[in-house]
Design an enzyme around this catalytic site. Structure first.
Site, PDB file in Angstrom:
ATOM      1  N   SER A 139      -3.624  -8.693 -10.663  1.00 32.27           N
ATOM      2  CA  SER A 139      -3.692 -10.072 -10.302  1.00 32.27           C
ATOM      3  C   SER A 139      -3.933 -11.011 -11.823  1.00 32.27           C
ATOM      4  O   SER A 139      -3.112 -11.286 -12.518  1.00 32.27           O
ATOM      5  CB  SER A 139      -4.373 -10.666  -9.021  1.00 32.27           C
ATOM      6  OG  SER A 139      -3.734 -12.063  -8.623  1.00 32.27           O
ATOM      7  N   ASP A 186       4.303  -7.526  -2.032  1.00 28.75           N
ATOM      8  CA  ASP A 186       2.872  -8.593  -2.794  1.00 28.75           C
ATOM      9  C   ASP A 186       4.006  -9.485  -1.797  1.00 28.75           C
ATOM     10  O   ASP A 186       4.236 -10.266  -1.862  1.00 28.75           O
ATOM     11  CB  ASP A 186       3.269  -8.944  -3.774  1.00 28.75           C
ATOM     12  CG  ASP A 186       1.822  -9.506  -4.491  1.00 28.75           C
ATOM     13  OD1 ASP A 186       1.551 -10.209  -3.849  1.00 28.75           O
ATOM     14  OD2 ASP A 186       1.703  -8.834  -5.745  1.00 28.75           O
ATOM     15  N   HIS A 195      -1.134  -7.310  -1.948  1.00 31.12           N
ATOM     16  CA  HIS A 195      -1.540  -7.554  -3.309  1.00 31.12           C
ATOM     17  C   HIS A 195      -2.993  -6.844  -3.478  1.00 31.12           C
ATOM     18  O   HIS A 195      -2.202  -7.101  -4.371  1.00 31.12           O
ATOM     19  CB  HIS A 195      -1.462  -9.313  -3.201  1.00 31.12           C
ATOM     20  CG  HIS A 195      -2.324  -9.977  -4.347  1.00 31.12           C
ATOM     21  ND1 HIS A 195      -1.032  -9.906  -5.181  1.00 31.12           N
ATOM     22  CD2 HIS A 195      -3.221  -9.766  -4.700  1.00 31.12           C
ATOM     23  CE1 HIS A 195      -1.549 -10.279  -6.232  1.00 31.12           C
ATOM     24  NE2 HIS A 195      -2.869 -10.250  -6.219  1.00 31.12           N
TER      25      HIS A 195
END
Length: 819
Positions: free
Chosen positions: A667, A740, A774
């Site tokens: 991330s 995601d 994610h």
């Protein structure tokens, strides 16, 4: 099972190959597989009376087949259309009850054959437990008789779990309020209907900035689907199974009973919907129903929240956050902004908190005026409550004492500190569930004390504590503090007079287990084994060092179990996640503890100690901007300086080979990784998972950056590694989940970054993990991801080919270059 891997580098081919691959799932070395597949530690929950502990065995990783079930991504939600519940849940599979303190353990009988348990909740009187079970077609409600340790299904009830919390116990513990699928709703709307016209969005000169969001509504067909799956009926169901509908069906976000059980607070979302904002910003109607379902009071109908400033402490105008006062029979409270929702406005009062008692036809009562943004209330007694507020710009947090029976316009300040000054954090006031099942301050029998649970950060690391504070004199007495060689955290307060509470205790070599503390007496409640016994004893050290500007830094250093100093420096994997600070002294405070037990989650870099690497995990990368300066004004300079300081410290200790270091991040850590490769030549390889690389695609702010692209274009440009794709010569592995759902990290970010790198001749591999969000979940995807990472590290870090002048990273990008 197949997946598509977009790549410019096949391990068996030369670096000039540009192709898409169809590759089978692979697995990393067995030592890594064994750690990944270690049985997860059970979850636990305690009855509020301290007489029972519930242990819940956790589901193993789902398979890719399970993850690939139908999924509806709509209005910011992700639903399984077959069940009308969330599509991605970590389920429990069995329930065990342990009686305290004698420790007798009971396996709950009568559970569904293949249990997928979630939403577990104790009844207010602690005699029953409710939970949901997800089948292939429905979300069911089940009840557990605690004394008998037996479970049974509530028949003929299919829950609508679109918003996650699909039921609530009533205060008498004899019934529950549930959101049910509307009977007779028919088939889901068709999605392949020909449109009747174009999709049009319009703004007539009003500012309506919005950050980037995933899974939004896109067209009228999406709106119909959202209505179909999100519409629910509130029902009151007693423990015998009898049901009564309350009110009318709607997109019901929550339904909460009052502490006296006479009323229900219902929040309903409704049209007009938005194509740029998630459901949390849709118009909301707030009503109070009588427990028989008739309307008691229309409180407010809030419009679409599409003109809220993008600042982190910005809020919509009008009443917000309606809830029941936990310590009163039926009193509502809420907050209202006095600054137009913009904390940057210079006004003495930014929020007011109001109350309204049943029968809700009187005058609202002003509870408090706050100079900061209201964050929430903690209720205690008729004369004691705590109000909390914050201001993002300088990370200020305050807590005020409020007397609900005799409120004053300006409440008394209890705490005033920076959220980032962890060394002086007073702790969080402990709460417990009262007889109605609502959380209230844990005040003990005297009623004049509160109990503070703190992380206890210090230069020696975190040492959690329990403090008793006299609310009248402000004098504090320390009950207890965690001591070496253990890391121990209080998790449940039981009895103030006997100093009785439950902790979770671990050490560097012992996994977390739960203990009952009675003054100085320590009673073990669980004996969970070490799930990683096969790896042997990990060598962990918390490093403390400084970067050239004097900011103190830390990192967790892990070495292979059999490593000896004479083995010399090792190939190294560094993992980090940058964080922003407004004070360099706060940025340099030590976090974490040398006595924590190392867990191997799917995202951990510590797996590679099994492969002969030194691992620097949790390397602190503080980005500091003091006073009028913002942290990101000098992002790349501070980023590179922090990374170099970590490598230099590892080299000084003789365990890190500075010529064989890889950097990885997930991330915002992936964003960091790409920037480090663009602005330095410190690393032999990089691994970036699920990141964002072009900040102009998140123009209304990102991470802790509140300024828009148009307010600080130079910052957005300088921080975007996409702009420096021509400078990245170090091999980089890009990994991204196909689905995601994180704000800003669209898979498009990795796709476009890959194309930019490829276009400039970089050594890059791009892996798309099917159906992953994610965070990654499926066993096959996780193991393949670890195989990709291990292969990349072995090829470019552990045993790299000789570097030629054409492939060497020159790092020629100006002032931030490190030689």
């Amino acid at each position: 099972m197949k997946l598509h891997l977009l790549t410019t580098l096949a391990f068996a081919c030369c670096t000039l190959t540009v192709a898409a691959q169809d590759a089978s799932y692979q697995q990393p070395p067995k030592a890594i597989v064994d750690l990944v597949e270690a049985a997860p530690t059970p979850r636990v929950s305690f009855a509020s009376n301290g007489q029972w502990m519930l242990m819940m065995d956790v589901q193993d990783m789902p398979t890719i087949e399970e993850l690939s079930q139908p999924e509806l991504r709509i209005a910011g939600l992700r639903l399984n259309p077959r069940t009308n519940g969330p599509s991605r849940v970590s389920y429990s599979t069995s329930l065990r009850l342990k009686r305290l303190p004698d420790g007798k353990e009971l396996l709950v009988q009568g559970l569904p054959k293949t249990a997928r348990i979630s939403e577990v909740g104790w009844s207010p009187d602690n005699t029953k437990i409710a939970f949901t079970n997800t089948t292939d077609k429905h979300v069911e409600l089940w009840l557990v008789d605690v004394a008998a340790a037996s479970a049974r299904l509530v028949p003929n009830l299919f829950l609508n779990s679109a918003f996650g919390d699909s039921y609530t116990w009533t205060p008498d513990s004899k019934s529950l309020l549930a959101t049910a699928v509307v009977g007779g709703r028919g088939e889901a709307p068709a999605t392949n209907v020909a449109p009747t016209g174009p999709i049009v969005q319009e703004n007539t000169g009003r500012k309506a900035a919005a950050r980037t969001y995933q899974d939004l509504l896109k067209n009228p067909a999406d709106e119909r689907l959202f209505d179909y799956y999100a519409t629910a009926q509130v029902v009151k169901v007693d423990i015998t199974g009898r049901m009564q509908p309350l009110g009318s069906p709607g997109v019901i976000e929550s339904a909460k009973p009052s502490p006296d059980g006479r009323f229900v607070l219902v929040k309903t979302r409704h049209r007009p919907y938005s194509y740029t904002l998630p459901v949390s910003s849709f118009p909301q109607r707030v009503d109070v129903l009588n427990i028989d379902g008739t309307l008691a009071k229309k409180l407010v109908d809030l419009p679409l929240a599409d003109n809220v400033p993008i600042a982190f402490d910005a809020v919509p105008v009008g009443p917000r956050g309606h809830n029941w006062r936990a310590d009163a029979p039926a009193t509502l409270y809420w907050a209202e902004a006095q600054d137009g929702g913009n904390l940057k406005k210079d006004v003495p009062v930014h929020d007011k908190v109001f109350m309204l008692a049943a029968p809700f036809d009187g005058t609202t009562q002003l509870l408090a005026e706050l100079p900061l943004r209201y964050r929430g209330m903690q209720w205690g007694t008729s004369t004691l409550a705590l109000a909390n507020g914050y201001r993002w710009a300088d990370r200020k947090e305050m807590t005020w004492i409020v007397n609900p029976s005799a409120p004053t316009v300006t409440p008394t300040v209890l705490f005033d500190h920076s959220s980032q000054d962890t060394y002086h954090d007073p702790g969080t006031p402990a709460q417990h569930r009262n007889a109605a099942g609502y959380p209230v301050l844990f005040t003990g029998k005297s009623g004049d004390a509160i109990y503070l649970l703190g992380q206890g950060s210090s230069p020696e690391g975190d040492r959690p504590f329990v403090d008793q504070m006299n609310i009248k004199t402000r004098q504090t007495e320390r009950w207890w503090r965690s001591a070496a060689p253990y890391y121990e955290v209080p998790v449940a307060m039981l009895d103030a007079d006997r100093h009785e509470f439950v902790t979770r205790r671990e050490s560097a070599t012992q996994p977390p287990n739960y203990y009952l503390r009675q003054n100085s007496r320590l009673v073990p409640l669980t004996s969970f084994p070490n799930p990683y016994a096969t790896i042997g004893s990990l060598k962990k050290q918390v490093l403390q060092y400084k970067r050239p500007d004097g900011v103190a830094l830390t990192a967790n250093l892990y070495l292979p179990p059999n490593y000896k100093k004479e083995d010399g420096p090792l190939p190294t994997l560094m993992e980090a996640y940058p964080r922003e600070y407004k004070d360099k002294n706060d940025a340099g405070q030590v976090s974490g503890s040398p006595y924590t037990f190392t867990r191997f989650g799917w995202s951990s870099p510590v797996f590679w100690v099994t492969q002969g690497y030194a691992v620097m995990q949790g390397v602190s990368i503080p980005i500091v901007g003091e006073g009028t300066k913002e942290p990101n004004d000098t992002y790349t300079e501070q980023l590179v300086a922090s990374a170099k300081a970590a490598i230099d410290e590892g080299a000084r200790l003789g365990v890190v080979d500075p010529k064989r270091v890889a950097v990885m991040g997930h991330s915002y850590g992936a964003f960091m990784t790409a920037n480090l490769l663009a602005h330095s030549n410190l690393f032999k390889a990089g691994i970036a998972r699920s990141g964002a690389y072009n900040r102009t695609l998140t123009p209304f702010g990102f991470q802790a950056e509140e300024r828009t692209y148009w307010q600080a274009p130079q910052v957005y440009q300088a921080m975007s590694p996409f702009n420096y794709a021509d400078k990245i010569k170090t091999p980089i592995l890009l990994i991204h989940g196909e689905a995601d759902n994180n704000s800003g990290t669209f898979p498009l970010q990795s796709e476009r970054f890959y194309n930019a790198l490829k276009g400039h001749g970089a050594t890059v591999r791009y892996v798309v993990l099917p159906f992953e969000a994610h965070s990654y979940a499926a066993r096959e995807n996780i193991l393949h991801m670890l195989w990709e990472m291990n292969s990349w590290l072995d090829k470019y870090v552990k045993s790299p080919a000789p570097t030629t002048s054409s492939t060497q990273n020159t790092g020629d990008v100006g002032a931030t270059n490190v030689k």
